[in-house]
Write a protein that holds these residues in place. Structure first.
Motif, PDB file in Angstrom:
ATOM      1  N   ILE A   1      73.303  50.675  14.702  1.00 57.38           N
ATOM      2  CA  ILE A   1      73.417  49.217  14.759  1.00 57.38           C
ATOM      3  C   ILE A   1      74.589  48.740  13.907  1.00 57.38           C
ATOM      4  O   ILE A   1      75.374  47.868  14.319  1.00 57.38           O
ATOM      5  CB  ILE A   1      72.098  48.562  14.307  1.00 57.38           C
ATOM      6  N   LEU A   2      74.751  49.316  12.709  1.00 57.95           N
ATOM      7  CA  LEU A   2      75.849  48.905  11.825  1.00 57.95           C
ATOM      8  C   LEU A   2      77.207  49.206  12.446  1.00 57.95           C
ATOM      9  O   LEU A   2      78.122  48.362  12.432  1.00 57.95           O
ATOM     10  CB  LEU A   2      75.723  49.604  10.472  1.00 57.95           C
ATOM     11  N   PHE A   3      77.344  50.410  13.013  1.00 62.11           N
ATOM     12  CA  PHE A   3      78.635  50.775  13.616  1.00 62.11           C
ATOM     13  C   PHE A   3      78.862  50.034  14.923  1.00 62.11           C
ATOM     14  O   PHE A   3      79.999  49.706  15.263  1.00 62.11           O
ATOM     15  CB  PHE A   3      78.712  52.288  13.820  1.00 62.11           C
ATOM     16  N   PHE A   4      77.767  49.754  15.651  1.00 64.97           N
ATOM     17  CA  PHE A   4      77.938  48.975  16.878  1.00 64.97           C
ATOM     18  C   PHE A   4      78.431  47.567  16.552  1.00 64.97           C
ATOM     19  O   PHE A   4      79.365  47.063  17.179  1.00 64.97           O
ATOM     20  CB  PHE A   4      76.633  48.880  17.658  1.00 64.97           C
ATOM     21  N   ILE A   5      77.791  46.920  15.575  1.00 68.15           N
ATOM     22  CA  ILE A   5      78.181  45.549  15.230  1.00 68.15           C
ATOM     23  C   ILE A   5      79.630  45.511  14.752  1.00 68.15           C
ATOM     24  O   ILE A   5      80.418  44.651  15.168  1.00 68.15           O
ATOM     25  CB  ILE A   5      77.233  44.979  14.155  1.00 68.15           C
ATOM     26  N   GLY A   6      79.996  46.465  13.871  1.00 72.41           N
ATOM     27  CA  GLY A   6      81.374  46.501  13.376  1.00 72.41           C
ATOM     28  C   GLY A   6      82.377  46.750  14.484  1.00 72.41           C
ATOM     29  O   GLY A   6      83.407  46.064  14.583  1.00 72.41           O
ATOM     30  N   GLY A   7      82.085  47.732  15.340  1.00 77.98           N
ATOM     31  CA  GLY A   7      82.994  48.037  16.447  1.00 77.98           C
ATOM     32  C   GLY A   7      83.066  46.902  17.447  1.00 77.98           C
ATOM     33  O   GLY A   7      84.144  46.566  17.956  1.00 77.98           O
ATOM     34  N   TYR A   8      81.911  46.287  17.717  1.00 73.95           N
ATOM     35  CA  TYR A   8      81.892  45.166  18.658  1.00 73.95           C
ATOM     36  C   TYR A   8      82.719  43.993  18.132  1.00 73.95           C
ATOM     37  O   TYR A   8      83.533  43.408  18.855  1.00 73.95           O
ATOM     38  CB  TYR A   8      80.453  44.727  18.910  1.00 73.95           C
ATOM     39  N   LEU A   9      82.511  43.621  16.875  1.00 72.95           N
ATOM     40  CA  LEU A   9      83.267  42.512  16.301  1.00 72.95           C
ATOM     41  C   LEU A   9      84.764  42.800  16.305  1.00 72.95           C
ATOM     42  O   LEU A   9      85.582  41.920  16.599  1.00 72.95           O
ATOM     43  CB  LEU A   9      82.787  42.232  14.872  1.00 72.95           C
ATOM     44  N   PHE A  10      85.122  44.039  15.990  1.00 79.72           N
ATOM     45  CA  PHE A  10      86.538  44.422  15.928  1.00 79.72           C
ATOM     46  C   PHE A  10      87.188  44.305  17.302  1.00 79.72           C
ATOM     47  O   PHE A  10      88.241  43.681  17.459  1.00 79.72           O
ATOM     48  CB  PHE A  10      86.649  45.851  15.391  1.00 79.72           C
ATOM     49  N   TYR A  11      86.549  44.899  18.313  1.00 82.56           N
ATOM     50  CA  TYR A  11      87.157  44.925  19.644  1.00 82.56           C
ATOM     51  C   TYR A  11      86.996  43.596  20.386  1.00 82.56           C
ATOM     52  O   TYR A  11      87.894  43.183  21.129  1.00 82.56           O
ATOM     53  CB  TYR A  11      86.561  46.062  20.479  1.00 82.56           C
ATOM     54  N   SER A  12      85.868  42.921  20.208  1.00 83.53           N
ATOM     55  CA  SER A  12      85.672  41.668  20.943  1.00 83.53           C
ATOM     56  C   SER A  12      86.629  40.588  20.479  1.00 83.53           C
ATOM     57  O   SER A  12      86.988  39.701  21.267  1.00 83.53           O
ATOM     58  CB  SER A  12      84.229  41.182  20.793  1.00 83.53           C
ATOM     59  N   SER A  13      87.060  40.637  19.213  1.00 83.24           N
ATOM     60  CA  SER A  13      88.066  39.675  18.769  1.00 83.24           C
ATOM     61  C   SER A  13      89.382  39.891  19.515  1.00 83.24           C
ATOM     62  O   SER A  13      90.086  38.920  19.845  1.00 83.24           O
ATOM     63  CB  SER A  13      88.281  39.790  17.256  1.00 83.24           C
TER      64      SER A  13
END
Length: 225
Positions: free
Chosen positions: A96-108
């Motif tokens: 969950i932590l890596f998903f949220i970080g990766g999602y925020l990074f790429y979705s921006s």
């Protein structure tokens, strides 16, 4: 990320953003879009967590207890890990932590791309900037699985473009807590830097119509005050 980009393009083509941005800062609007869609994905992961927890509690111990001659010791060890609730919970927590970080990074990045174009066709070329690193990280994760303790695996799990996939590939084999914390710190710090840059593109791009901007023009938007 693709959902964020598509949603922004639809709102831009309907001129909805021009109305909303009159009462909300562009950066807040972009973050709201990213967080809103991200919560849907997190809900999906939690559903997977419940299903995996059920398998860990009942199904895996049943399979592990079945008699069999010449069973692979590595397979038995893997099944033993999967039947450990503590191991499963820690793995899901990191996921969950890596998903949220990766999602925020790429979705921006996808949000910035969506704000810069008027339709999906124009977005496809610009979206390759975000899509290519994801493909590279998935391919690199296969190498990480072969040798999770290598120097290459370490750097792939630290670089924010590849760390969500690479670190999750390493975690089942055991990774020092320090390396995990370093990877998370770099990933979330990179998101903060990326959101700052992409917000500059977003606030200019949502008012641009008529033509697909070049990469040079988009980089110029990041320098506007």
């Amino acid at each position: 990320g693709q959902m964020v980009m598509t949603s922004i393009i639809e709102e831009k083509s309907n001129r909805v953003l021009e109305i909303v941005v009159s009462s909300v800062k562009p950066t807040s609007l972009m973050l709201g879009k990213i967080v809103g869609i991200g919560m849907v994905a997190v809900t999906q992961i939690l559903i997977w967590a419940v299903l995996l927890g059920a398998c860990s509690a009942w199904l895996v111990p049943l399979i592990a207890s079945m008699p069999g001659e010449g069973a692979d010791p590595e397979l038995i060890g893997a099944l033993g890990q999967l039947s450990d609730p503590g191991f499963i919970l820690s793995l899901l927590g990191y996921a969950i932590l890596f998903f949220i970080g990766g999602y925020l990074f790429y979705s921006s990045i996808f949000a910035a791309v969506g704000s810069a174009v008027d339709n999906i066709q124009d977005a496809s070329q610009l979206a390759s900037v975000a899509t290519l690193p994801i493909i590279v990280s998935i391919i690199a994760s296969m190498s990480v699985l072969q040798n999770p303790g290598s120097t290459l695996a370490f750097w792939l799990s630290v670089i924010p473009f590849t760390s969500p996939c690479a670190m999750m590939s390493r975690l089942p084999f055991g990774v020092p807590v320090g390396e995990i914390l370093l990877s998370l710190a770099v990933l979330y710090a990179s998101f903060l830097g990326m959101i700052w840059v992409c917000a500059k593109i977003y606030r200019v791009g949502i008012f641009m119509y008529g033509k697909k901007p070049t990469f040079t023009e988009i980089l110029r938007w990041t320098r506007y005050k």
